[in-house]
Write a protein that holds these residues in place. Structure first.
Motif, mmCIF file in Angstrom:
data_model
loop_
_atom_site.group_PDB
_atom_site.id
_atom_site.type_symbol
_atom_site.label_atom_id
_atom_site.label_comp_id
_atom_site.label_asym_id
_atom_site.label_seq_id
_atom_site.Cartn_x
_atom_site.Cartn_y
_atom_site.Cartn_z
ATOM 1 N N LEU A 34 0.713 -1.211 -0.011
ATOM 2 C CA LEU A 34 -0.006 -0.008 0.046
ATOM 3 C C LEU A 34 0.827 1.350 0.064
ATOM 4 O O LEU A 34 0.468 2.206 -0.574
ATOM 5 N N MET A 35 1.839 1.272 0.785
ATOM 6 C CA MET A 35 2.819 2.375 0.841
ATOM 7 C C MET A 35 3.301 2.700 -0.708
ATOM 8 O O MET A 35 3.435 3.911 -0.821
ATOM 9 N N SER A 36 3.705 1.822 -1.446
ATOM 10 C CA SER A 36 3.950 2.004 -2.877
ATOM 11 C C SER A 36 2.945 2.389 -3.662
ATOM 12 O O SER A 36 3.011 3.089 -4.626
ATOM 13 N N MET A 37 1.697 2.127 -3.398
ATOM 14 C CA MET A 37 0.511 2.372 -4.327
ATOM 15 C C MET A 37 0.075 3.928 -4.116
ATOM 16 O O MET A 37 -0.632 4.460 -4.690
ATOM 17 N N ALA A 38 0.288 4.202 -2.912
ATOM 18 C CA ALA A 38 -0.294 5.779 -2.227
ATOM 19 C C ALA A 38 0.705 6.424 -1.428
ATOM 20 O O ALA A 38 0.364 6.734 -0.309
ATOM 21 N N PRO A 39 1.982 6.701 -2.032
ATOM 22 C CA PRO A 39 2.878 7.335 -1.157
ATOM 23 C C PRO A 39 2.916 8.620 -0.624
ATOM 24 O O PRO A 39 3.629 9.302 0.356
ATOM 25 N N HIS A 40 2.027 9.294 -1.047
ATOM 26 C CA HIS A 40 1.517 10.675 -0.719
ATOM 27 C C HIS A 40 0.542 10.645 0.564
ATOM 28 O O HIS A 40 0.604 11.372 1.314
ATOM 29 N N LEU A 41 -0.072 9.356 0.981
ATOM 30 C CA LEU A 41 -1.159 9.132 1.888
ATOM 31 C C LEU A 41 -0.610 8.176 3.041
ATOM 32 O O LEU A 41 -1.062 8.385 3.899
ATOM 33 N N ILE A 42 0.299 7.472 2.605
ATOM 34 C CA ILE A 42 0.926 6.237 3.298
ATOM 35 C C ILE A 42 2.395 6.866 3.691
ATOM 36 O O ILE A 42 2.988 6.672 2.631
ATOM 37 N N HIS A 43 2.691 6.901 4.954
ATOM 38 C CA HIS A 43 4.160 7.393 5.296
ATOM 39 C C HIS A 43 4.731 6.289 6.331
ATOM 40 O O HIS A 43 3.618 6.011 7.203
ATOM 41 N N PRO A 44 5.882 6.180 6.429
ATOM 42 C CA PRO A 44 6.513 5.345 7.393
ATOM 43 C C PRO A 44 6.479 5.989 8.541
ATOM 44 O O PRO A 44 6.627 7.178 8.776
ATOM 45 N N MET A 45 6.375 5.187 9.739
ATOM 46 C CA MET A 45 6.312 5.921 11.170
ATOM 47 C C MET A 45 6.988 4.861 12.091
ATOM 48 O O MET A 45 6.671 3.843 12.079
ATOM 49 N N ARG A 46 7.652 5.560 12.920
ATOM 50 C CA ARG A 46 8.399 4.627 13.974
ATOM 51 C C ARG A 46 7.688 4.764 15.308
ATOM 52 O O ARG A 46 7.047 5.831 15.736
ATOM 53 N N PHE A 47 7.550 3.794 15.931
ATOM 54 C CA PHE A 47 6.673 3.634 17.364
ATOM 55 C C PHE A 47 7.613 3.233 18.360
ATOM 56 O O PHE A 47 8.390 2.174 17.995
ATOM 57 N N VAL A 48 7.410 3.905 19.286
ATOM 58 C CA VAL A 48 8.144 3.522 20.686
ATOM 59 C C VAL A 48 7.378 2.843 21.513
ATOM 60 O O VAL A 48 6.266 3.319 22.037
ATOM 61 N N LEU A 49 7.743 1.730 22.129
ATOM 62 C CA LEU A 49 6.805 0.849 22.848
ATOM 63 C C LEU A 49 7.727 0.736 24.142
ATOM 64 O O LEU A 49 8.719 -0.075 24.275
ATOM 65 N N PRO A 50 7.481 1.416 25.231
ATOM 66 C CA PRO A 50 8.082 1.638 26.599
ATOM 67 C C PRO A 50 7.764 0.249 27.205
ATOM 68 O O PRO A 50 6.837 -0.263 27.334
ATOM 69 N N HIS A 51 9.033 -0.123 27.897
ATOM 70 C CA HIS A 51 8.945 -1.351 28.414
ATOM 71 C C HIS A 51 8.227 -1.127 30.289
ATOM 72 O O HIS A 51 8.670 -0.184 30.679
ATOM 73 N N HIS A 52 7.430 -1.862 30.449
ATOM 74 C CA HIS A 52 6.744 -1.495 31.574
ATOM 75 C C HIS A 52 6.842 -2.902 32.576
ATOM 76 O O HIS A 52 6.233 -3.960 32.137
ATOM 77 N N SER A 53 7.630 -2.552 33.729
ATOM 78 C CA SER A 53 7.836 -4.132 34.452
ATOM 79 C C SER A 53 6.650 -4.907 34.955
ATOM 80 O O SER A 53 6.751 -5.998 35.174
ATOM 81 N N GLY A 54 5.782 -4.168 35.170
ATOM 82 C CA GLY A 54 4.437 -4.648 35.825
ATOM 83 C C GLY A 54 3.598 -5.352 34.715
ATOM 84 O O GLY A 54 2.456 -6.125 35.139
ATOM 85 N N LEU A 55 3.712 -5.327 33.560
ATOM 86 C CA LEU A 55 3.132 -6.150 32.346
ATOM 87 C C LEU A 55 3.853 -7.120 31.631
ATOM 88 O O LEU A 55 4.580 -7.826 32.294
ATOM 89 N N ARG A 56 3.961 -6.866 30.399
ATOM 90 C CA ARG A 56 4.593 -8.020 29.675
ATOM 91 C C ARG A 56 5.986 -8.066 29.799
ATOM 92 O O ARG A 56 6.585 -6.923 29.872
ATOM 93 N N PRO A 57 6.621 -9.208 30.017
ATOM 94 C CA PRO A 57 8.171 -9.263 30.412
ATOM 95 C C PRO A 57 8.941 -8.721 29.000
ATOM 96 O O PRO A 57 8.208 -8.765 27.911
ATOM 97 N N ALA A 58 9.955 -8.143 29.121
ATOM 98 C CA ALA A 58 10.967 -7.415 28.086
ATOM 99 C C ALA A 58 11.000 -8.506 27.057
ATOM 100 O O ALA A 58 11.028 -8.225 25.723
ATOM 101 N N PHE A 59 11.466 -9.745 27.572
ATOM 102 C CA PHE A 59 11.816 -10.626 26.425
ATOM 103 C C PHE A 59 10.592 -11.294 25.506
ATOM 104 O O PHE A 59 10.775 -11.449 24.299
ATOM 105 N N ILE A 60 9.585 -11.158 26.164
ATOM 106 C CA ILE A 60 8.158 -11.503 25.493
ATOM 107 C C ILE A 60 8.257 -10.357 24.440
ATOM 108 O O ILE A 60 7.867 -10.869 23.189
ATOM 109 N N LEU A 61 8.344 -9.174 24.828
ATOM 110 C CA LEU A 61 8.166 -7.986 23.869
ATOM 111 C C LEU A 61 9.136 -8.318 22.503
ATOM 112 O O LEU A 61 8.850 -8.031 21.382
ATOM 113 N N ARG A 62 10.250 -8.477 23.075
ATOM 114 C CA ARG A 62 11.302 -8.814 21.788
ATOM 115 C C ARG A 62 11.150 -9.873 21.005
ATOM 116 O O ARG A 62 11.120 -9.703 19.785
#
Length: 504
Positions: free
Chosen positions: A79-107
């Motif tokens: 889709l990114m190649s079909m409509a590069p004006h409407l669809i753009h790469p974005m980087r997402f930051v997922l902070p690790h929270h010790s009280g929830l999913r373990p870091a190794f599971i996220l990785r």
């Protein structure tokens, strides 16, 4: 009027959301005759109320929906190649929270996310030291470790519009503000009745009906002679978002895990804002009346305030929107765990022509859904051509090498009299078709009346003539988001001008 005089179509599509227009485009491109009716404006419901993401659905891995994640990840770059004006790469930051999913599971999950879909263009996941000052983290200091991964941003309602444009250019009849009434069997075809905006009743015939009415899919079926009693196979789930003034600098989005297992995004939005969502709440009302409630606003504010150093409060909300997701009822009681995959329910026998109803689905997989629909219908429409949409650019998307920044720089050099902010907005909205919008324009005076926030008469006229816009709401909240910027007086002026210049 005799049956032989009625307009006849191979496929009659009910619903002008992303699935409906995607099917219309694919079918018309295969040489099939297509009519699509939408009771309101294109993308007027669920398809303009998404989180604005083309994504694999990282959290779907927890539900073991590997097929859905793999298909979605493959579609990101397509889709990114079909409509590069409407669809753009974005980087997402997922902070690790010790009280929830373990870091190794996220990785492990993120490793799968990187490799399931044959990623080629988007960068891989990396581990972040959020305590490093160079990260300029807006999060609380307790969040010291995180992961950064890739997905894509999309202008969801404009994606619907350009698919409808593509369908129309390939011969499909796209009828907005037309309401499907009923259908009955006539020989080996359907006889269909629908109503125009002036309440005139029209009849047509079609080989196949595709029910892509989204949250209204069961209501449409109630006006059809269904065979297997499949009405009420759907659960409606409300998803709400809030928009607040920009919470942090930078272009990265954030993925936050709630203690209830839900995931909520905080996404840079329109330069000056942050988009926060979504909720997952069972819904039992009329889909057209859906709106956010106080509890949802407080839920979203409280969840993100648990992560951001500066709290977010309901008083900061400048806009909110809600949509109803028409999810297939797979027996799951938790709304967050209902499958987001689509289900195609085909009914056909010797007595009744084919009816195909669509449950579920997401913006990311609309193109593949359309291909699957046409494959299911191929025994009933044997003269249709082979699949063709993979790699075929959408209107405005024929940008050389998909390099939007180079395209914008080139357009700017030829239109240096326009403000960079306005020109960039136009290029993002229309891609290469901005040249048609600006044809013959040599200065600001040629743009006509200025309604506010960079919206000029020239653009409004273009949208009315080429994109089915009929009201100020169509323009301000679907074909743009300038409703965030125009004052109430400016919006009223635009509405009056459009009513006076209504096209017939």
């Amino acid at each position: 009027m005799s049956e032989s005089q009625l307009n006849h179509f191979d496929i009659f599509v009910v619903g002008g959301g992303i699935n409906g227009v995607g099917i219309a485009r694919d079918a018309a491109g295969r040489g099939l005759s297509v009519c699509l009716v939408e009771q309101n404006d294109l993308a007027s419901a669920t398809s303009s109320a998404s989180s604005k993401l083309i994504h694999g659905g990282l959290r779907y891995l927890e539900n073991y929906e590997f097929h859905l994640v793999r298909e979605s990840l493959r579609e990101r770059e397509t889709l990114m190649s079909m409509a590069p004006h409407l669809i753009h790469p974005m980087r997402f930051v997922l902070p690790h929270h010790s009280g929830l999913r373990p870091a190794f599971i996220l990785r492990i999950g993120l490793w799968l996310y990187d490799h399931l879909g044959g990623r080629k263009l988007l960068p891989v996941t990396k581990t972040l030291n959020l305590a490093d000052p160079s990260q300029q983290s807006p999060l609380k200091t307790e969040f010291k470790k995180g992961f950064e991964y890739s997905d894509c941003w999309v202008d969801d309602s404009r994606l619907v519009i350009i698919n409808a444009i593509a369908a129309a250019e390939k011969g499909a009849s796209i009828l907005t503000r037309h309401r499907f009434l009923r259908a009955s069997k006539t020989g080996d075809c359907w006889r269909i009745e629908y109503e125009t905006p002036t309440h005139k009743r029209i009849s047509a015939t079609a080989r196949v009906i595709v029910n892509a009415a989204g949250p209204w899919v069961d209501m449409v079926q109630e006006h059809l002679p269904v065979m297997s009693g499949t009405v009420n196979n759907m659960k409606l789930v409300k998803g709400s978002h809030i928009v607040v003034p920009k919470l942090y600098e930078g272009s990265r989005a954030y993925t936050f895990q709630g203690s209830d297992g839900r995931v909520v995004f905080a996404i840079p939005y329109r330069g000056d804002y942050t988009l926060i969502g979504t909720t997952d709440v069972p819904y039992h009302g009329e889909p057209a009346r859906v709106k956010i409630d106080k509890q949802e606003i407080e839920y979203l504010c409280d969840l993100v305030s648990g992560y951001f150093a500066s709290p977010v409060t309901p008083e900061q909300v400048v806009w909110s929107f809600s949509g109803v997701r028409p999810l297939y009822d797979d027996g799951e009681k938790n709304a967050s765990k209902l499958t987001r995959d689509y289900v195609l329910d085909l009914e056909a026998d010797e007595k009744t022509p084919p009816l195909l109803s669509i449950y579920g689905g997401k913006v990311t997989t609309y193109r593949r859904l359309a291909e699957d629909v046409l494959e299911k219908l191929s025994p009933f429409i044997p003269h249709g051509h082979r699949p063709w949409t993979h790699g075929a650019v959408l209107p405005g998307g024929d940008i050389e090498a998909g390099d939007f920044d180079a395209f914008y720089t080139n357009i700017q050099a030829r239109n240096d009299w326009l403000s960079p902010a306005l020109l960039r907005r136009l290029c993002l909205a229309y891609g290469t078709r901005v040249a048609h919008l600006l044809e013959g324009v040599e200065g600001t005076k040629d743009l006509g009346i200025h309604f506010g926030a960079g919206l000029y008469e020239r653009e409004v006229t273009y949208l009315m003539a080429h994109e089915w816009a009929q009201t100020a709401e169509d323009i301000l909240w679907r074909r743009s988001k300038l409703g965030l910027c125009l004052t109430a007086t400016e919006q009223h002026t635009l509405s009056n001008w459009m009513a006076a210049h209504e096209q017939h």
